[in-house]
Write an enzyme that holds these catalytic residues in place. Structure first.
Site, mmCIF file in Angstrom:
data_model
loop_
_atom_site.group_PDB
_atom_site.id
_atom_site.type_symbol
_atom_site.label_atom_id
_atom_site.label_comp_id
_atom_site.label_asym_id
_atom_site.label_seq_id
_atom_site.Cartn_x
_atom_site.Cartn_y
_atom_site.Cartn_z
ATOM 1 N N THR A 28 0.847 -1.197 0.000
ATOM 2 C CA THR A 28 0.000 0.000 0.000
ATOM 3 C C THR A 28 0.880 1.244 0.000
ATOM 4 O OG1 THR A 28 -1.680 -1.172 1.275
ATOM 5 C CG2 THR A 28 -1.786 1.236 1.340
ATOM 6 N N GLY A 29 0.399 2.296 -0.654
ATOM 7 C CA GLY A 29 1.111 3.581 -0.581
ATOM 8 C C GLY A 29 1.393 4.156 -1.955
ATOM 9 N N LYS A 94 6.792 0.708 9.022
ATOM 10 C CA LYS A 94 5.724 0.813 8.038
ATOM 11 C C LYS A 94 4.433 1.204 8.749
ATOM 12 C CE LYS A 94 5.168 -2.251 4.962
ATOM 13 N NZ LYS A 94 4.782 -1.113 4.103
ATOM 14 N N GLY A 95 3.456 1.637 7.949
ATOM 15 C CA GLY A 95 2.158 1.980 8.525
ATOM 16 C C GLY A 95 1.782 3.433 8.367
ATOM 17 N N GLY A 96 2.627 4.191 7.639
ATOM 18 C CA GLY A 96 2.282 5.586 7.378
ATOM 19 C C GLY A 96 0.930 5.711 6.688
ATOM 20 N N GLU A 103 -0.549 -5.468 5.814
ATOM 21 C CA GLU A 103 0.777 -5.561 5.169
ATOM 22 C C GLU A 103 1.613 -6.650 5.832
ATOM 23 O OE1 GLU A 103 1.156 -0.918 3.694
ATOM 24 O OE2 GLU A 103 2.090 -1.502 5.566
HETATM 25 C C1 5RP Z 1 1.386 2.016 4.307
HETATM 26 C C2 5RP Z 1 2.855 1.827 4.317
HETATM 27 C C3 5RP Z 1 3.624 2.357 3.156
HETATM 28 O O1 5RP Z 1 4.396 1.337 2.620
HETATM 29 C C4 5RP Z 1 4.525 3.452 3.631
HETATM 30 O O2 5RP Z 1 3.740 4.407 4.315
HETATM 31 C C5 5RP Z 1 5.261 4.108 2.466
HETATM 32 O O3 5RP Z 1 4.340 4.828 1.685
HETATM 33 P P1 5RP Z 1 4.799 5.695 0.453
HETATM 34 O O4 5RP Z 1 5.206 4.757 -0.614
HETATM 35 O O5 5RP Z 1 3.539 6.477 0.102
HETATM 36 O O6 5RP Z 1 5.908 6.603 0.893
HETATM 37 O O7 5RP Z 1 3.437 1.260 5.206
HETATM 38 O O8 5RP Z 1 0.800 1.560 5.500
#
Ligand code: 5RP
Length: 223
Positions: A28-29, A94-96, A103
């Site tokens: 995700t992301g 992770k988890g942003g 995940e």
């Molecule tokens: C989502 C995540 C993403 O992998 C993480 O936040 C990186 O995101 P991005 O590719 O938008 O920088 O852990 O829960």
């Protein structure tokens, strides 16, 4: 190159880890979104994907890539996902995007975790990025006190003036002030706390490979 271009670069580079005829674990992301767009160009050569979030599921389906439930599939050869931070041992935060629980589940189901990230995500020691922790709502305040006791400051993640609700119906704490020099030990400890659904340290489910987007091109790190 812009950060967006670096994300597109590693999203494209990840295609070489996709096996023809296979089912791919998809994270995700914004970086993974680039990978999904690239994956769509070879959708006729794969069976489909197991997705880690409703957001990725929607994007996959919109591009005509079949999405399987995790329970329909035994083992995945590869899981491709981004990270908020990664260190030189392959440990990650992770988890942003609040998708950390699914995940971690899909990563655990996969033989190989290919992390795709731009170079800003590479750190010496994890902990600069606020650590996401998915929690059962009734435990949130006690868990905030537990993080305070170890020197962290935990904040409830909000969205539109309300606590953010994850795909699993739970809340997220973002914890600052921690230095995660022993990610495995930290993950083991916090996993024991009642009310913690998932801690955003990926030490047990660390990366096998990281494709890092740099101004010089894609750097491949193997762990
Ligand atoms: C989502 C995540 C993403 O992998 C993480 O936040 C990186 O995101 P991005 O590719 O938008 O920088 O852990 O829960």
């Amino acid at each position: 190159m812009t950060q967006d271009e670096l994300k597109a670069l590693v999203g494209q580079a990840a295609l070489k880890y996709v096996q023809a005829g296979g089912i791919i674990g998809v994270g995700t992301g914004s970086t993974v979104n680039k990978f999904i767009d690239a994956l769509a160009t070879m959708k006729d050569r794969i069976q489909g994907a197991v997705s880690s979030s409703t957001a990725s599921t929607e994007r996959l389906k919109a591009l005509g890539i079949p999405v399987f439930d995790a329970n329909e599939v035994d083992d995945l050869a590869v899981y491709i996902d981004g990270a908020d931070e990664i260190d030189n041992r392959g440990y990650m935060i992770k988890g942003g995007g609040a998708a950390l629980t699914r995940e971690k589940i899909v990563a655990a189901q996969s033989q190989r975790f290919v992390c795709i990230a731009d170079e800003s995500k590479l750190v010496g020691v994890l902990g600069r990025f606020p650590l996401p922790v998915e929690v059962i709502p009734m435990a949130a305040r006690r868990l905030m006190r537990q993080f305070a006791a170890m020197g962290g400051i935990a904040q409830l993640r909000m969205k539109d003036g309300q606590p953010l609700v994850t795909d699993n119906g739970q809340h997220i704490l973002d914890v600052t002030g921690l230095t995660l020099s022993e990610p495995l030990r930290f993950e083991n400890e916090v996993n024991q706390w009642p009310g913690v659904v998932t801690v955003g340290v990926f030490a047990h489910q660390k990366a096998s490979v990281c494709l890092l987007g740099t101004a010089q091109g894609v750097r491949t790190m193997t762990f």
